[in-house]
Motif scaffolding. Structure first.
Motif, PDB file in Angstrom:
ATOM      1  N   SER A  29       3.301   1.257  -0.908  1.00  0.00           N
ATOM      2  CA  SER A  29       3.432   2.749  -0.981  1.00  0.00           C
ATOM      3  C   SER A  29       4.977   2.945  -1.410  1.00  0.00           C
ATOM      4  O   SER A  29       5.812   2.380  -0.536  1.00  0.00           O
ATOM      5  CB  SER A  29       3.122   3.434   0.309  1.00  0.00           C
ATOM      6  N   ARG A  70      -0.717  -3.702  -3.390  1.00  0.00           N
ATOM      7  CA  ARG A  70      -0.683  -2.514  -3.225  1.00  0.00           C
ATOM      8  C   ARG A  70       0.348  -1.949  -2.306  1.00  0.00           C
ATOM      9  O   ARG A  70       0.275  -2.471  -0.866  1.00  0.00           O
ATOM     10  CB  ARG A  70      -2.135  -1.997  -2.936  1.00  0.00           C
ATOM     11  N   ILE A 102       1.393   5.447  -4.942  1.00  0.00           N
ATOM     12  CA  ILE A 102       1.074   4.076  -4.690  1.00  0.00           C
ATOM     13  C   ILE A 102       1.330   3.237  -5.941  1.00  0.00           C
ATOM     14  O   ILE A 102       1.242   3.835  -6.999  1.00  0.00           O
ATOM     15  CB  ILE A 102      -0.462   3.902  -4.283  1.00  0.00           C
ATOM     16  N   THR A 122      -4.156  -0.760   4.685  1.00  0.00           N
ATOM     17  CA  THR A 122      -3.451  -0.642   3.403  1.00  0.00           C
ATOM     18  C   THR A 122      -2.659   0.506   3.233  1.00  0.00           C
ATOM     19  O   THR A 122      -2.609   1.475   4.055  1.00  0.00           O
ATOM     20  CB  THR A 122      -4.697  -0.587   2.567  1.00  0.00           C
ATOM     21  N   ASP A 168      -7.007   7.185  -8.273  1.00  0.00           N
ATOM     22  CA  ASP A 168      -6.836   6.778  -9.444  1.00  0.00           C
ATOM     23  C   ASP A 168      -7.060   7.753 -10.722  1.00  0.00           C
ATOM     24  O   ASP A 168      -8.036   8.828 -10.572  1.00  0.00           O
ATOM     25  CB  ASP A 168      -7.707   5.433  -9.897  1.00  0.00           C
ATOM     26  N   GLN A 177     -11.119  -1.066  -4.864  1.00  0.00           N
ATOM     27  CA  GLN A 177     -10.009  -0.814  -3.825  1.00  0.00           C
ATOM     28  C   GLN A 177     -10.122  -1.454  -2.613  1.00  0.00           C
ATOM     29  O   GLN A 177     -11.489  -1.765  -2.271  1.00  0.00           O
ATOM     30  CB  GLN A 177     -10.017   0.756  -3.619  1.00  0.00           C
ATOM     31  N   GLU A 203      -5.062  -4.703 -10.556  1.00  0.00           N
ATOM     32  CA  GLU A 203      -4.046  -3.990 -11.278  1.00  0.00           C
ATOM     33  C   GLU A 203      -4.482  -3.847 -12.672  1.00  0.00           C
ATOM     34  O   GLU A 203      -5.438  -4.496 -12.946  1.00  0.00           O
ATOM     35  CB  GLU A 203      -2.483  -4.736 -11.273  1.00  0.00           C
ATOM     36  N   ASN A 210       1.328  -0.970  -7.727  1.00  0.00           N
ATOM     37  CA  ASN A 210       0.801  -2.211  -7.589  1.00  0.00           C
ATOM     38  C   ASN A 210       1.684  -3.242  -8.066  1.00  0.00           C
ATOM     39  O   ASN A 210       2.170  -3.199  -9.597  1.00  0.00           O
ATOM     40  CB  ASN A 210      -0.460  -2.325  -8.722  1.00  0.00           C
ATOM     41  N   ARG A 265      -2.077   5.732 -10.986  1.00  0.00           N
ATOM     42  CA  ARG A 265      -2.344   6.285  -9.687  1.00  0.00           C
ATOM     43  C   ARG A 265      -2.144   7.836 -10.019  1.00  0.00           C
ATOM     44  O   ARG A 265      -1.102   7.968 -10.539  1.00  0.00           O
ATOM     45  CB  ARG A 265      -1.522   5.440  -8.770  1.00  0.00           C
TER      46      ARG A 265
END
Ligand code: COA
Ligand code: AMP
Length: 633
Positions: free
Chosen positions: A509, A507, A500, A242, A481, A393, A369, A502, A496
């Protein structure tokens, strides 16, 4: 108004976690019982059910057949995009999984070896996952929307013996040829797999490389079914990568025992589904939701699971979700708010819903999200069933906050993901780690130990695990978060605290995107922020500062930047827009003020930070944005 069962059960889970999870573990089959439920001997590396032996595939398939579910449908493959459907009973699925497990074993894949699965939404993807679990191999599924370079990073980190892939995926506008992407990834990666098994789909035939690649059909032709092997509860079942804060993704590890216990508990108590019922997670096996609630959770619980290949709209229309629910008698659906927004946009009145009988439908769960109130209300008004926003997550593997439908009637507050799920001691803390008053915004953290099912560590990266999640607030897991809790303990997840974003529940970066853009020869500096989008929630927007002396057409440079992200990260990044600016707003210490840029782009009020180097740059950014179109399609 109050979920009485919830309060009692939540308290038990926090006050006596060992007793609570020890009881829950009775619903899972163990070949050997644990020596201890919670092993804190290497804290903060907590382990669940140390000493126990089990097998995830046995629990999902063999046990169901032994318990009389052999003829029940385990999996329905509904491909709205091709119009094909296929059903597998538990017995059929077990047979196919055992044969594929035998195929992998015949290629030398053994307990602890890694297998990468890079596939579209076809039943063979789930079969490959379960086959790995059967022989104790560790799978790592890579989402099909990622580009070759992303796949290569995962190959280098996981070092798979075998890669399982397909000739193509099917998107509404095009065929996605997986094989050239796979070949490119293998050529970029330093680690090379011994073999690749390729499922040839009828829509495209892939060129196989002799000696390395083998057609799925040929591979299974002479294979002998493999029996399940006993694995430790603490052995890894899979790795899922992730987005982290850099271009290097994090390999989230999931164990076998804790994962089984948590998923089984959640199917009954959170989603409130019963064995024999039909459960549909409208996601992709490349995401954690697909792992937990398309493959493992429903099968473990004796449900029928739907594997859907299609989109909420356009395959063929915005009524397809209602068609699937009605046709397969789905009782509970799990999807991302984006999917509902897409349906609402195409069919605002919900007219298509009226042609289907949804009288059996019980609940819609949304996550991935922030769910906006309009979307929640729209779905709630039309479905005559609770719409449950819940929060989790990739790291947790199952929900951390939700209305647990198995523990009483839901009490819904729009904008909130409801209360902590049993097992999760959620707190809101300030910068120094002190707990904040109710209603105050802060970092959302979870007191250690995390409940079963959560990541025990990162793949081959214990130090990074500590650094990324445990160092910032000692004794707590840092979720990344920010939000607040109200007086009733309802959690509001607002944003966040890292880079990161959404995008359509995916997800991503922004840091990884910046690393790609910085490689453009004309770019001196860049920043990527997530800006609001009415369909996808957020989409990335790039700001590029060009090197001195570059006098090429700026539109060309912006287009090249878009292509680079698509090529290096993948179409899933939905990076459609980059704008050229003279300077980036920075603090005097040189930190780029991304959140201020995001507010400007979103047309939201913002304060000029006291630490800004030169406030005039904010005017320049505003002007540059006014001269451009919004980034979404
Ligand atoms: N393989 C290859 N490419 C993929 C892919 C896959 N598995 N999944 C998506 N892509 C591509 C798409 O084709 C698209 O490419 P494009 O730029 O050429 O159009 C891009 O990645 C973005 O895809 P997507 O996020 O699906 O956006 P979209 O604009 O095609 O569709 C929605 C919009 C709303 C229909 C879609 O985002 C959606 O279904 N969202 C729900 C998400 C969801 O369920 N998430 C689950 C998490 S719980
Ligand atoms: P992923 O690891 O892809 O599941 O993404 C996890 C992140 O998505 C979380 O850390 C949140 O930022 C966000 N998220 C997930 N569910 C919700 C939700 N229900 N409301 C708000 N944000 C959410």
């Amino acid at each position: 108004m109050v979920q009485k069962n919830y309060r009692k059960i939540y308290r038990q889970s926090i006050e006596s976690p060992e007793h609570f999870w020890g009881q829950a573990a009775k619903n899972v089959h163990w070949f050997r019982e644990w020596d201890c439920v919670l092993d804190d001997s290497r804290a903060p590396f907590y382990r669940w059910f140390t000493g126990a032996e089990t097998n995830t595939c046995y629990n999902c398939l063999d046990r169901q057949v032994e318990n009389g579910r052999g003829e029940q449908t385990a999996l329905i493959y509904d491909s709205a995009i091709t119009g094909r459907q296929k059903k597998f009973t538990y017995r059929e699925l077990l047979d196919k999984v055992a044969i594929f497990a035998g195929t992998l074993a015949g290629m030398g894949v053994a307990k602890g070896d890694r297998v990468i699965i890079y596939m579209p939404m076809v039943p063979e993807a789930a079969i490959a996952m379960l086959a790995c679990a059967r022989i104790g191999a560790i799978h790592s599924v890579v989402f099909g929307g990622f580009a070759a370079r992303e796949l290569a990073t995962r190959i280098d980190d996981a070092k798979p013996k075998v890669i399982v892939s397909a000739s193509c995926g099917i998107e509404p506008s095009r065929l996605v040829l997986y094989k050239p992407l796979l070949d490119e990834a293998i050529s970029i990666a330093s680690e090379k797999p011994h073999k690749c098994i390729i499922l040839q789909r009828q829509e495209a035939k892939a060129q196989l490389i002799p000696g390395r690649d083998i057609d799925w059909k040929e591979a299974i032709a002479d294979a002998q079914p493999a029996d399940y092997v006993k694995v430790k509860a603490t052995d890894p079942l899979y790795i899922i990568y992730t987005s982290g804060t850099t271009g290097e993704p994090k390999g989230i590890v999931r164990d076998n025992g804790g994962h089984l216990v948590a998923l089984e508990w959640s199917m009954a108590n959170l989603f409130n589904v019963k064995p024999g019922e039909v459960f549909w997670a409208a996601s992709d096996i490349g995401w954690v939701v697909g792992h937990s609630y398309i493959v493992y959770g429903p099968l473990l619980h004796g449900c029928t699971s739907i594997l859907f290949e299609g989109k909420p709209v356009g395959t063929p229309d915005a009524g397809v979700y209602w068609r699937v629910i009605s046709e397969h008698k789905v009782v509970t659906v799990f999807t991302a708010p984006t999917a509902i927004r897409a349906i609402k946009r195409e069919d605002p009145e919900g007219k298509l819903l009226q042609s289907y009988d949804l009288s059996h439908f019980r609940a819609l769960f949304l996550a991935g999200e922030r769910a906006d109130t309009d979307t929640l209300r729209w779905a709630g008004d039309r479905l005559d069933a609770p719409v449950i926003d819940h929060w989790w997550q990739t790291e947790s593997g199952w929900p951390m906050a939700a209305n647990c439908l198995g523990l009483g009637q839901p009490v819904i507050k729009y904008g909130s993901v409801a209360r902590a799920v049993p097992g999760y001691d959620i707190r809101i803390v300030d910068e120094s780690g002190d707990e904040m008053e109710r209603g105050q915004m802060g970092a959302i953290v979870i007191k250690l130990p995390l409940p079963p099912g959560n990541l025990p560590t990162l793949w081959n990266a214990d130090d990074r695990f500590i650094k990324a999640y445990l160092e910032r607030f000692p004794g707590f897991y840092h979720t990344g978060d920010a939000g607040y809790m109200d007086d009733d303990g309802y959690l509001f997840v607002m944003s966040r605290t890292d880079d990161i974003i959404n995008v359509a529940g995916h997800r991503l970066s922004t840091g990884a995107m910046e690393e790609v853009l910085a490689r453009h020869p004309d770019v001196a500096e860049c920043a990527v922020t997530g800006v609001a989008d009415s369909l996808k929630g957020q989409v990335p927007l790039g700001f590029l500062v060009l090197k001195n002396g570059v006098n090429r057409d700026t539109d060309d440079i912006a287009q090249e930047a878009v292509k680079m992200i698509r090529k290096d990260i993948g179409p899933v990044a939905a990076f459609k827009k980059a704008i050229i600016v003279d300077r980036l707003p920075k603090t005097r210490s040189g930190k780029v003020l991304r959140s201020t840029m995001q507010k400007i782009a979103d047309n939201q009020p913002y304060k000029i930070p006291a630490t800004i180097e030169d406030p005039a740059v904010l005017e320049e950014i505003t002007k540059a944005l006014l001269n451009t179109n919004p980034p979404s399609k």
